[in-house]
Motif scaffolding. Structure first.
Motif, PDB file in Angstrom:
ATOM      1  N   PHE A   1       0.842  -1.199   0.000  1.00  0.00           N
ATOM      2  CA  PHE A   1       0.000   0.000   0.000  1.00  0.00           C
ATOM      3  C   PHE A   1       0.877   1.249   0.000  1.00  0.00           C
ATOM      4  CE2 PHE A   1      -4.662   0.061   0.726  1.00  0.00           C
ATOM      5  CZ  PHE A   1      -4.877   1.408   0.515  1.00  0.00           C
ATOM      6  N   ILE A   2       0.543   2.174  -0.933  1.00  0.00           N
ATOM      7  CA  ILE A   2       1.260   3.459  -0.961  1.00  0.00           C
ATOM      8  C   ILE A   2       0.226   4.556  -0.739  1.00  0.00           C
ATOM      9  CG2 ILE A   2       2.724   4.996  -2.317  1.00  0.00           C
ATOM     10  CD1 ILE A   2       3.307   2.452  -4.091  1.00  0.00           C
ATOM     11  N   PHE A   3       0.526   5.435   0.265  1.00  0.00           N
ATOM     12  CA  PHE A   3      -0.457   6.457   0.625  1.00  0.00           C
ATOM     13  C   PHE A   3      -0.075   7.813   0.034  1.00  0.00           C
ATOM     14  CE2 PHE A   3      -0.231   3.330   4.007  1.00  0.00           C
ATOM     15  CZ  PHE A   3      -1.556   3.040   4.281  1.00  0.00           C
ATOM     16  N   GLN A   4      -1.086   8.663  -0.069  1.00  0.00           N
ATOM     17  CA  GLN A   4      -0.821  10.025  -0.529  1.00  0.00           C
ATOM     18  C   GLN A   4       0.094  10.756   0.464  1.00  0.00           C
ATOM     19  OE1 GLN A   4      -4.385  12.325  -1.089  1.00  0.00           O
ATOM     20  NE2 GLN A   4      -3.287  14.098  -1.885  1.00  0.00           N
ATOM     21  N   GLN A   5      -0.153  10.507   1.767  1.00  0.00           N
ATOM     22  CA  GLN A   5       0.613  11.207   2.825  1.00  0.00           C
ATOM     23  C   GLN A   5       1.879  10.450   3.222  1.00  0.00           C
ATOM     24  OE1 GLN A   5      -0.452  14.101   3.690  1.00  0.00           O
ATOM     25  NE2 GLN A   5      -2.595  14.067   3.020  1.00  0.00           N
ATOM     26  N   PHE A   6       2.301   9.495   2.430  1.00  0.00           N
ATOM     27  CA  PHE A   6       3.500   8.654   2.645  1.00  0.00           C
ATOM     28  C   PHE A   6       3.343   7.747   3.877  1.00  0.00           C
ATOM     29  CE2 PHE A   6       5.212  13.106   1.762  1.00  0.00           C
ATOM     30  CZ  PHE A   6       4.868  13.068   0.435  1.00  0.00           C
ATOM     31  N   ASN A   7       2.903   8.369   4.995  1.00  0.00           N
ATOM     32  CA  ASN A   7       2.639   7.587   6.214  1.00  0.00           C
ATOM     33  C   ASN A   7       3.809   6.720   6.664  1.00  0.00           C
ATOM     34  OD1 ASN A   7       0.158   8.681   6.426  1.00  0.00           O
ATOM     35  ND2 ASN A   7      -0.961   6.916   5.637  1.00  0.00           N
ATOM     36  N   LEU A   8       4.975   7.340   6.721  1.00  0.00           N
ATOM     37  CA  LEU A   8       6.110   6.599   7.290  1.00  0.00           C
ATOM     38  C   LEU A   8       6.048   6.751   8.811  1.00  0.00           C
ATOM     39  CD1 LEU A   8       8.854   7.815   4.809  1.00  0.00           C
ATOM     40  CD2 LEU A   8       7.601   5.648   4.767  1.00  0.00           C
ATOM     41  N   VAL A   9       6.655   5.790   9.521  1.00  0.00           N
ATOM     42  CA  VAL A   9       6.729   5.907  10.982  1.00  0.00           C
ATOM     43  C   VAL A   9       7.863   6.884  11.283  1.00  0.00           C
ATOM     44  CG1 VAL A   9       7.149   4.685  13.142  1.00  0.00           C
ATOM     45  CG2 VAL A   9       5.839   3.583  11.316  1.00  0.00           C
ATOM     46  N   HIS A  10       7.516   8.054  11.846  1.00  0.00           N
ATOM     47  CA  HIS A  10       8.486   9.140  11.880  1.00  0.00           C
ATOM     48  C   HIS A  10       9.605   8.924  12.895  1.00  0.00           C
ATOM     49  CE1 HIS A  10       5.656  10.178  15.029  1.00  0.00           C
ATOM     50  NE2 HIS A  10       6.581  10.969  15.550  1.00  0.00           N
ATOM     51  N   THR A  11       9.427   7.959  13.819  1.00  0.00           N
ATOM     52  CA  THR A  11      10.519   7.718  14.766  1.00  0.00           C
ATOM     53  C   THR A  11      11.576   6.772  14.181  1.00  0.00           C
ATOM     54  OG1 THR A  11       9.185   5.977  15.773  1.00  0.00           O
ATOM     55  CG2 THR A  11       9.183   8.111  16.871  1.00  0.00           C
TER      56      THR A  11
ATOM     57  N   ASP B   1       7.380  -8.429  -1.063  1.00  0.00           N
ATOM     58  CA  ASP B   1       7.242  -8.881  -2.447  1.00  0.00           C
ATOM     59  C   ASP B   1       5.776  -9.180  -2.797  1.00  0.00           C
ATOM     60  OD1 ASP B   1       8.048  -9.522  -4.948  1.00  0.00           O
ATOM     61  OD2 ASP B   1       8.738 -11.547  -4.461  1.00  0.00           O
ATOM     62  N   PRO B   2       4.907  -8.149  -2.739  1.00  0.00           N
ATOM     63  CA  PRO B   2       3.483  -8.398  -2.963  1.00  0.00           C
ATOM     64  C   PRO B   2       3.149  -8.563  -4.447  1.00  0.00           C
ATOM     65  CG  PRO B   2       3.851  -6.070  -2.677  1.00  0.00           C
ATOM     66  CD  PRO B   2       5.194  -6.728  -2.531  1.00  0.00           C
ATOM     67  N   GLU B   3       2.023  -9.220  -4.694  1.00  0.00           N
ATOM     68  CA  GLU B   3       1.580  -9.370  -6.090  1.00  0.00           C
ATOM     69  C   GLU B   3       0.862  -8.112  -6.556  1.00  0.00           C
ATOM     70  OE1 GLU B   3      -0.555 -13.305  -6.121  1.00  0.00           O
ATOM     71  OE2 GLU B   3       0.632 -13.423  -4.280  1.00  0.00           O
ATOM     72  N   VAL B   4       0.252  -7.400  -5.597  1.00  0.00           N
ATOM     73  CA  VAL B   4      -0.522  -6.215  -5.951  1.00  0.00           C
ATOM     74  C   VAL B   4       0.066  -5.000  -5.243  1.00  0.00           C
ATOM     75  CG1 VAL B   4      -2.817  -5.163  -5.915  1.00  0.00           C
ATOM     76  CG2 VAL B   4      -2.598  -7.653  -6.068  1.00  0.00           C
ATOM     77  N   VAL B   5       0.248  -3.900  -6.013  1.00  0.00           N
ATOM     78  CA  VAL B   5       0.653  -2.645  -5.381  1.00  0.00           C
ATOM     79  C   VAL B   5      -0.504  -1.666  -5.555  1.00  0.00           C
ATOM     80  CG1 VAL B   5       2.251  -0.700  -5.465  1.00  0.00           C
ATOM     81  CG2 VAL B   5       3.104  -3.029  -5.792  1.00  0.00           C
ATOM     82  N   ILE B   6      -0.922  -1.079  -4.425  1.00  0.00           N
ATOM     83  CA  ILE B   6      -2.052  -0.169  -4.447  1.00  0.00           C
ATOM     84  C   ILE B   6      -1.577   1.221  -4.071  1.00  0.00           C
ATOM     85  CG2 ILE B   6      -4.210   0.406  -3.255  1.00  0.00           C
ATOM     86  CD1 ILE B   6      -4.760  -2.574  -3.032  1.00  0.00           C
ATOM     87  N   GLY B   7      -1.912   2.209  -4.867  1.00  0.00           N
ATOM     88  CA  GLY B   7      -1.495   3.581  -4.566  1.00  0.00           C
ATOM     89  C   GLY B   7      -2.707   4.490  -4.464  1.00  0.00           C
ATOM     90  N   ASP B   8      -2.812   5.156  -3.318  1.00  0.00           N
ATOM     91  CA  ASP B   8      -3.911   6.105  -3.140  1.00  0.00           C
ATOM     92  C   ASP B   8      -3.349   7.502  -3.373  1.00  0.00           C
ATOM     93  OD1 ASP B   8      -6.113   7.526  -2.452  1.00  0.00           O
ATOM     94  OD2 ASP B   8      -6.313   6.738  -0.416  1.00  0.00           O
ATOM     95  N   GLU B   9      -3.587   8.059  -4.548  1.00  0.00           N
ATOM     96  CA  GLU B   9      -3.011   9.362  -4.946  1.00  0.00           C
ATOM     97  C   GLU B   9      -1.509   9.400  -4.665  1.00  0.00           C
ATOM     98  OE1 GLU B   9      -4.790  11.813  -6.316  1.00  0.00           O
ATOM     99  OE2 GLU B   9      -6.842  11.745  -5.552  1.00  0.00           O
ATOM    100  N   PRO B  10      -0.751   8.498  -5.217  1.00  0.00           N
ATOM    101  CA  PRO B  10       0.677   8.431  -4.849  1.00  0.00           C
ATOM    102  C   PRO B  10       1.464   9.672  -5.278  1.00  0.00           C
ATOM    103  CG  PRO B  10       0.216   6.966  -6.685  1.00  0.00           C
ATOM    104  CD  PRO B  10      -1.103   7.468  -6.205  1.00  0.00           C
ATOM    105  N   THR B  11       0.956  10.419  -6.253  1.00  0.00           N
ATOM    106  CA  THR B  11       1.683  11.612  -6.693  1.00  0.00           C
ATOM    107  C   THR B  11       1.007  12.881  -6.178  1.00  0.00           C
ATOM    108  OG1 THR B  11       0.393  11.663  -8.737  1.00  0.00           O
ATOM    109  CG2 THR B  11       2.489  10.464  -8.792  1.00  0.00           C
ATOM    110  N   GLY B  12       0.025  12.723  -5.355  1.00  0.00           N
ATOM    111  CA  GLY B  12      -0.800  13.851  -4.907  1.00  0.00           C
ATOM    112  C   GLY B  12      -0.045  14.869  -4.071  1.00  0.00           C
TER     113      GLY B  12
END
Lengths: 220, 395
Positions: A87-97, A159-170
């Protein structure tokens, strides 16, 4: 690879029922690169959350790789998210710590991969998205485009079969957006199914297939 | 596992002040329990320790219950002492004749408890426990000699009294032949007594009555039975019921131990309140952490974390916080225990060495972690049950 059957999601807003998804029937073949476009509130993100097993439908069903996700327990869904979907989010959503390397290794940690193995793989994945020299940087020390590339590397860690992006370039500038589309195209060429939700006409133009949504329905 | 600790560590570092305060809460709770327990053990030990040396002793006193009050009434006679001596299993029975008498030294006068005993008995019986620090006990053929308690020698009079000094007891001059070791604690009254020979005591004391019989038995196991028999024999002599009280040191130890057990339980119960407060502190900290990290929890779930992965992370955080608190609490508790015994020593001049038992420290850390993990359970479950999509949306 992914199939929805009369997929419906209803939200209760006070007394009113709001149909975020209305009898959506969609089939996505293995190895396809598909973009779902449509105005805000058309239900594209809700659809993506259903396909990504983050949310459960009010009625109807989602099949992933032939598995009826409605029949899975919370743990079963977590396993699907972990093993089959990135899953790829618009807000990146990395764990900031955590730094880039640790962020990319995190899904493998939940999957119980050995520490050395996952750190090695995380390093390779970061190198593949052009961040081999930034592996110890925290998200706050990176630009939006770099963070999104870390997020892509993280999405690929199991190594997923499906990559999902929610507004990945937003949330990135046009040039970085192009880089990200290049990477997604590359993933598709490797044989992965890529599903993105976007406003971005450029992405829409470059993908194999687009689906338009309005008012919770997929238009043909 | 290492990475789980890393996640917890990074998170605690991010919220330093709050983590430190939570650790402090646990530290104070655990420290208070440890300090009070250690001082309690010290107190128990300092008192029962003295009594254990005297485990084969039976103290026989005239004591009659009257209208619910306990006091010494009446006294024994030589016949009673003989009766006691005839009981089987008794090693020795020493009669003590005691009374408050006026004692004068260099013009100063005090009322002091003067006790007359047979010198040969003192040597064999009492002398085995209470030894002279200086000089010796009076001997059978001594004339007008005395052995004085530590406080008489050092505290009562302006000038210290030593061996060969002379003091006046009830008008008669006596030569000091020995000064006894400081006793303190349960035997502190010995420090304020003067011992003379039985023969001399008859001449200076106003009466010849025996105020106390000090018995030693051959076999500690028989002490209780013998004590009962002593009471019956003397009561028969006086034709009274419940006139005599024969207390074995064993039962005295038991009584002391149960009193200290209760005292300690009360102290620990009070200290435990701070531990409960600390537990609520942990729960609050973890709850706050869960709320603040809702979004992060959502992301972790979106990338494949199972409920139990999330549960584990938050329980680990609670466990780490409380383990650190527990260890700090041990250090704080040990320092606190010594500080309290120092305080008692300074304020009351009573020597109580705090006894820190390793099993108490170990138990404290275990209790701290248990408390931490139990209080972390609710927030951690709350975190693990979050819906991924809602948590990700939460900003």
């Amino acid at each position: 690879m992914i199939r929805t059957e009369n997929l419906t999601k209803v939200y209760q807003m006070g007394d009113a029922e709001v149909y975020a998804l209305h009898d959506v029937n969609l089939e996505i073949q293995e190895g396809e690169f598909i973009a779902i476009i449509g105005p805000s509130g058309s239900g594209k993100s809700t659809l993506l959350n259903m396909i990504g097993c983050l949310d459960t439908p009010t009625s109807g069903a989602v099949f992933i790789d032939g598995i009826d996700t409605g029949k899975l327990s919370e743990n079963g869904l977590a396993e699907i998210r972990r093993e089959k979907i990135g899953f790829i989010f618009q807000q990146f959503n990395l764990v900031h710590t955590l730094n880039a390397l640790e962020n990319v290794a995190l899904p493998m940690f939940f999957a119980g991969v050995k520490r050395e193995t996952r750190l090695k793989r995380a390093e390779e994945l970061l190198a593949n998205v052009g961040l081999g020299d930034r592996i110890y940087h925290k998200p706050s020390e990176m630009s939006g485009g770099q963070q999104q590339r870390v997020a892509i590397a993280r999405a690929l860690s199991n190594d997923p079969e499906v990559v999902i992006g929610d507004e990945p370039t937003g949330n990135v500038d046009t040039e970085t957006g192009n880089t990200i589309i290049d990477i997604l195209e590359g993933l598709n060429k490797e044989g992965r199914t890529v599903v993105v939700v976007t406003h971005d006409a450029e992405i829409a133009a470059r993908v194999g297939r687009t689906k338009r949504m309005r008012d919770g329905r997929v238009l043909d | 596992m290492k990475d789980a600790f890393l996640l917890v560590y990074r998170n605690m570092k991010e919220r330093k002040a709050r983590s430190a305060l939570t650790v402090l809460g646990i530290m104070v709770g655990i420290g208070a329990v440890i300090a009070l327990m250690s001082v309690g053990y010290g107190m128990q030990e300092s008192i029962t320790g003295q009594l254990v040396e005297m485990a084969d002793v039976i103290m026989v006193m005239p004591m009659r219950m009257e209208l619910g009050s306990i006091g010494a009434f009446g006294s024994f006679t030589d016949r009673d002492q003989e009766a006691v001596r005839r009981i089987g299993g008794i090693k020795d029975a020493v009669a003590m004749r005691g009374e408050m008498e006026e004692v004068e030294y260099k013009g100063e006068k005090f009322m002091v408890h003067v006790i007359g005993t047979d010198p040969k008995d003192v040597g064999a019986l009492f002398g085995a426990i209470v030894k002279p620090e200086e000089g010796r006990y009076s001997k059978a053929n001594d004339h007008k000699t005395c052995t004085i308690g530590y406080s008489i020698a050092n505290d009562y009079f302006d000038d210290e009294i030593g061996v060969n000094d002379r003091l006046t007891i009830n008008g008669s001059k006596f030569r000091v032949v020995g000064v006894l070791e400081k006793q303190g604690g349960f035997r502190s009254e010995t420090d304020s007594e003067i011992y003379v020979t039985a023969r001399d005591s008859v001449s200076i004391l106003d009466n010849e009555d025996i105020s106390e019989i000090f018995v030693r038995v051959r076999n500690i196991g028989e002490a209780e039975e013998i004590a009962t028999e002593i009471e019956e024999r003397i009561d028969d002599n006086h034709k009274l019921d419940d006139f005599t009280s024969a207390m074995t040191m064993g039962s005295a130890i038991e009584q002391m131990e149960s009193i200290f057990g209760i005292l300690q339980a009360v102290l620990i119960a009070i200290a435990s309140i701070s531990l409960i407060v600390a537990a609520m502190g942990i729960m609050n900290t973890i709850l706050m952490s869960v709320m603040e990290r809702t979004h992060e929890i959502g992301v972790m779930k979106a990338i494949g974390a199972k409920n139990r992965n999330i549960l584990f992370l938050f329980l680990l955080e609670a466990g780490v916080v409380s383990a650190i608190g527990g260890v700090c609490g041990c250090i704080f508790g040990v320092i606190g225990a010594h500080a309290i015994s120092f305080g008692i020593h300074t304020a009351f001049d009573v020597e109580i060495a705090a006894i820190v038992k390793p099993e108490v420290l170990l138990g404290a850390v275990v209790v701290a972690m248990l408390v931490g993990i139990l209080s972390g359970l609710y927030p951690a479950r709350k975190a693990s049950k979050m819906s991924p999509v809602e948590a990700v949306r939460y900003e």
